[in-house]
Design an enzyme around this catalytic site. Structure first.
Site, PDB file in Angstrom:
ATOM      1  N   GLY A   1     -70.853 -24.985 -44.816  1.00 12.98           N
ATOM      2  CA  GLY A   1     -69.999 -26.023 -45.394  1.00 12.98           C
ATOM      3  C   GLY A   1     -69.006 -25.409 -46.370  1.00 12.98           C
ATOM      4  O   GLY A   1     -69.320 -24.429 -47.041  1.00 12.98           O
TER       5      GLY A   1
ATOM      6  N   GLY B   1     -67.002 -36.209 -49.923  1.00 15.16           N
ATOM      7  CA  GLY B   1     -65.537 -36.154 -49.931  1.00 15.16           C
ATOM      8  C   GLY B   1     -64.955 -35.733 -48.579  1.00 15.16           C
ATOM      9  O   GLY B   1     -65.585 -34.981 -47.839  1.00 15.16           O
TER      10      GLY B   1
ATOM     11  N   ASP C   1     -66.395 -23.277 -48.166  1.00 21.20           N
ATOM     12  CA  ASP C   1     -66.037 -21.868 -48.050  1.00 21.20           C
ATOM     13  C   ASP C   1     -67.303 -21.033 -48.204  1.00 21.20           C
ATOM     14  O   ASP C   1     -68.097 -21.277 -49.115  1.00 21.20           O
ATOM     15  CB  ASP C   1     -65.038 -21.521 -49.160  1.00 21.20           C
ATOM     16  CG  ASP C   1     -64.600 -20.081 -49.072  1.00 21.20           C
ATOM     17  OD1 ASP C   1     -63.474 -19.852 -48.612  1.00 21.20           O
ATOM     18  OD2 ASP C   1     -65.378 -19.170 -49.452  1.00 21.20           O
TER      19      ASP C   1
ATOM     20  N   VAL D   1     -26.179 -24.498 -34.296  1.00 18.12           N
ATOM     21  CA  VAL D   1     -26.800 -24.437 -32.967  1.00 18.12           C
ATOM     22  C   VAL D   1     -26.474 -23.093 -32.319  1.00 18.12           C
ATOM     23  O   VAL D   1     -27.347 -22.410 -31.760  1.00 18.12           O
ATOM     24  CB  VAL D   1     -26.305 -25.605 -32.071  1.00 18.12           C
ATOM     25  CG1 VAL D   1     -26.949 -25.527 -30.704  1.00 18.12           C
ATOM     26  CG2 VAL D   1     -26.598 -26.931 -32.729  1.00 18.12           C
TER      27      VAL D   1
ATOM     28  N   LYS E   1     -82.414 -27.631 -44.342  1.00 15.68           N
ATOM     29  CA  LYS E   1     -83.599 -28.385 -44.731  1.00 15.68           C
ATOM     30  C   LYS E   1     -83.679 -29.695 -43.975  1.00 15.68           C
ATOM     31  O   LYS E   1     -82.697 -30.395 -43.837  1.00 15.68           O
ATOM     32  CB  LYS E   1     -83.506 -28.721 -46.219  1.00 15.68           C
ATOM     33  CG  LYS E   1     -84.316 -27.805 -47.085  1.00 15.68           C
ATOM     34  CD  LYS E   1     -84.293 -28.314 -48.506  1.00 15.68           C
ATOM     35  CE  LYS E   1     -83.396 -27.416 -49.348  1.00 15.68           C
ATOM     36  NZ  LYS E   1     -83.325 -27.718 -50.731  1.00 15.68           N
TER      37      LYS E   1
ATOM     38  N   ASP F   1     -76.194 -25.619 -40.979  1.00 20.68           N
ATOM     39  CA  ASP F   1     -77.143 -26.346 -41.816  1.00 20.68           C
ATOM     40  C   ASP F   1     -76.644 -27.742 -42.113  1.00 20.68           C
ATOM     41  O   ASP F   1     -75.649 -28.188 -41.561  1.00 20.68           O
ATOM     42  CB  ASP F   1     -77.510 -25.550 -43.071  1.00 20.68           C
ATOM     43  CG  ASP F   1     -76.287 -25.043 -43.762  1.00 20.68           C
ATOM     44  OD1 ASP F   1     -75.342 -25.822 -43.910  1.00 20.68           O
ATOM     45  OD2 ASP F   1     -76.264 -23.855 -44.137  1.00 20.68           O
TER      46      ASP F   1
ATOM     47  N   MET G   1     -73.222 -29.102 -56.748  1.00 18.74           N
ATOM     48  CA  MET G   1     -74.673 -29.306 -56.836  1.00 18.74           C
ATOM     49  C   MET G   1     -75.089 -29.822 -58.213  1.00 18.74           C
ATOM     50  O   MET G   1     -76.072 -29.366 -58.795  1.00 18.74           O
ATOM     51  CB  MET G   1     -75.422 -27.995 -56.544  1.00 18.74           C
ATOM     52  CG  MET G   1     -75.229 -27.534 -55.120  1.00 18.74           C
ATOM     53  SD  MET G   1     -75.941 -25.922 -54.783  1.00 18.74           S
ATOM     54  CE  MET G   1     -74.630 -24.817 -55.238  1.00 18.74           C
TER      55      MET G   1
END
Ligand code: SAH
Length: 463
Positions: A303, A414, A305, A23, A272, A250, A385
């Site tokens: 989304g 996820g 990185d 301390v 989209k 997006d 993808m």
């Protein structure tokens, strides 16, 4: 108000610390940061204090506390584990009008030490008046996450230009507006990301130009928003989200994350919609340029990185060509987010020494992959993808040599409350995907590490 907050200059003044434990060591550290000359009195020292004494960074008096120790000191801190000794030190110090702090005992103190957010030369001191040091520490934690770590450098830069700015803007109002613009604009951002030289010349430019250009310079933040859970945003991402006037986002960015942007920010959806095409890439890039040229602070939220299958590079090429200031803020990429939340380590000393990230969807629509590198042993394959081409992909891997029993996982949405994990192997995964009508965004992980899901899974999305 029981205490008056002050900042003391104790440079090279003698300060006494009584006690040699951890301390006391913490207090010594604080005093040394403020360049005090520290004298420690204690019968023995903890290793940290011993090291300081050995290197003559403190003066060590090896004995119990003695009244004479108080002579010619500027302040005293009592940090012994003996309540009676601490009390005596407090009384003696008070008799001498010597500021005294007794650790963890506000009643015996004539001054207390705050929790500090240190961005030297900027210091934020927090006190709860001794009521709850834990609360002060929690509050400090919050501020630490809000204030960029190089805030001090910004203060130093301001100090350097103080007189020059005063000369250019003798009027206080103007001067204040000038500094407010600097502190909330691209120059401050350059400092935060370590571009000191660039910031310096930009600031010089604002002073040499006839016109007040600073109002007219916009900038772009290309920000990784992570895989979905808003808690996975970085401190910097959140700060810029609350700063930008326009936000382009997006479909992949979760609405809860878009909601964290400044309330009055203009929101532009560029993804989209069903039956509709996304804004072409060139149009997004051009829009970023146009908005920045209007002097706006523009946030492009992506989304995961931005530099991993995010076309981040393409989006900023035009900005770079047009000399528009921009910065790129990394985000937790879906591979690591999904792997963590599914309890599947991407590497493991027993099962995988390498890990490859691939996309199942190439620019020209083909899946022309380097199969040789994909079928290597002790390797994890992560496919972004990949839902559309899953059947073909699994079949190719088996044909080219991977066992059809190789474990594989599908992780849909996820890190979000809707996360679903399905486990199978190369032979069964396409069927599982069909059965459960798996849709993007879904991550595919292939490799021995997938076996660990059974024992390491921890995340339980609400049913
Ligand atoms: N730049 C992003 C990837 C964009 S590509 C990143 O770094 O994460 C889009 C693909 O990412 C999706 O098709 C899906 O494969 C994956 N993905 C993104 N978010 C995901 C999520 N929350 N769960 C599962 N997969 C996700």
């Amino acid at each position: 108000m029981k205490y008056l907050p002050v900042f003391l200059d104790i440079t090279i003044t003698p300060c006494l610390v009584v006690g040699g434990g951890v301390v006391a060591a913490r207090k010594v550290e604080q005093l040394r940061k403020a360049n005090a000359q520290v004298i420690v009195v204690a019968p023995k020292l903890c290793p940290a204090l011993s090291a300081l004494a050995d290197n003559q960074l403190i003066t060590y008096i090896c004995s119990d506390f003695n009244e004479d120790n108080l002579q010619e000191k500027t302040l005293v801190i009592a940090a012994t584990d003996d309540a009676a000794v601490n009390k005596r030190i407090s009384e003696l110090a008070k008799e001498r009008n010597l500021p005294v702090n007794v650790v963890d005992n506000p009643e015996l103190c004539s001054f207390i030490m705050p929790s500090v957010v240190d961005r030297d030369p900027v210091q934020i001191a927090i006190s709860t008046g001794g009521a709850s040091p834990v609360l002060a520490r929690l509050l400090r934690g919050r501020l630490e996450s809000l204030i960029p770590s190089s805030y001090g450098n910004l203060a130093q830069l301001m100090q350097k230009f103080r007189n020059a700015v005063k000369a250019k803007y003798p009027d206080m109002q103007h001067r204040r507006r000038y500094w407010e613009n600097v502190l909330q604009g691209p120059i401050a951002e350059m400092i935060y990301v370590g571009q000191q030289k660039k910031a310096l010349s930009a600031l010089e430019k604002t002073l040499s130009d006839d016109a007040d250009t600073i109002n007219k310079t916009g900038e772009v933040y290309l920000v990784g928003a992570g895989p979905g859970d808003p808690d996975l945003l970085t401190f910097r991402a959140l700060r810029l989200m609350q700063q930008a006037e326009v936000v382009l986002y997006d479909r992949l960015v979760a609405p809860v994350i878009v909601d964290l942007c400044r309330k009055d920010a203009e929101r532009i959806y560029v993804g989209k919609k069903r039956n509709q095409h996304a804004l072409p890439q060139e149009d997004i890039s051009q829009l970023l340029v146009d908005l920045a040229k209007q002097g706006k602070r523009v946030l492009r939220l992506k989304g995961g990185d931005p530099f991993i299958f995010g076309r981040g590079g393409e989006e900023i090429e035009l900005l770079a060509a047009e000399h528009i200031p921009f910065q790129v803020i990394p985000g937790v990429t879906a591979a690591s987010g999904c792997a963590s939340y599914a309890g599947i380590p991407l590497t493991h000393r027993d099962y995988a020494h390498t890990c490859v990230f691939i996309t199942g969807h190439l620019k020209d629509g083909s899946t022309d992959l380097n199969w040789e590198t994909l079928i290597q042993p002790k390797q994890t394959i992560v496919v972004y993808m990949g839902v559309m081409g899953l059947e073909l992909f699994c079949r190719e891997l088996i044909t080219r040599g991977l066992p059809n029993t190789m474990p594989a996982a599908l992780i849909q949405r996820g890190t979000t409350p809707q996360q679903k994990v399905h486990i199978g192997d190369l032979a069964t995964l396409p069927e599982i995907s069909k059965q459960h009508d798996i849709k993007p965004p879904t991550m595919i992980i292939i490799g021995e590490v997938v076996k660990l899901h059974e024992s390491l899974s921890w995340f339980e999305p609400p049913a």
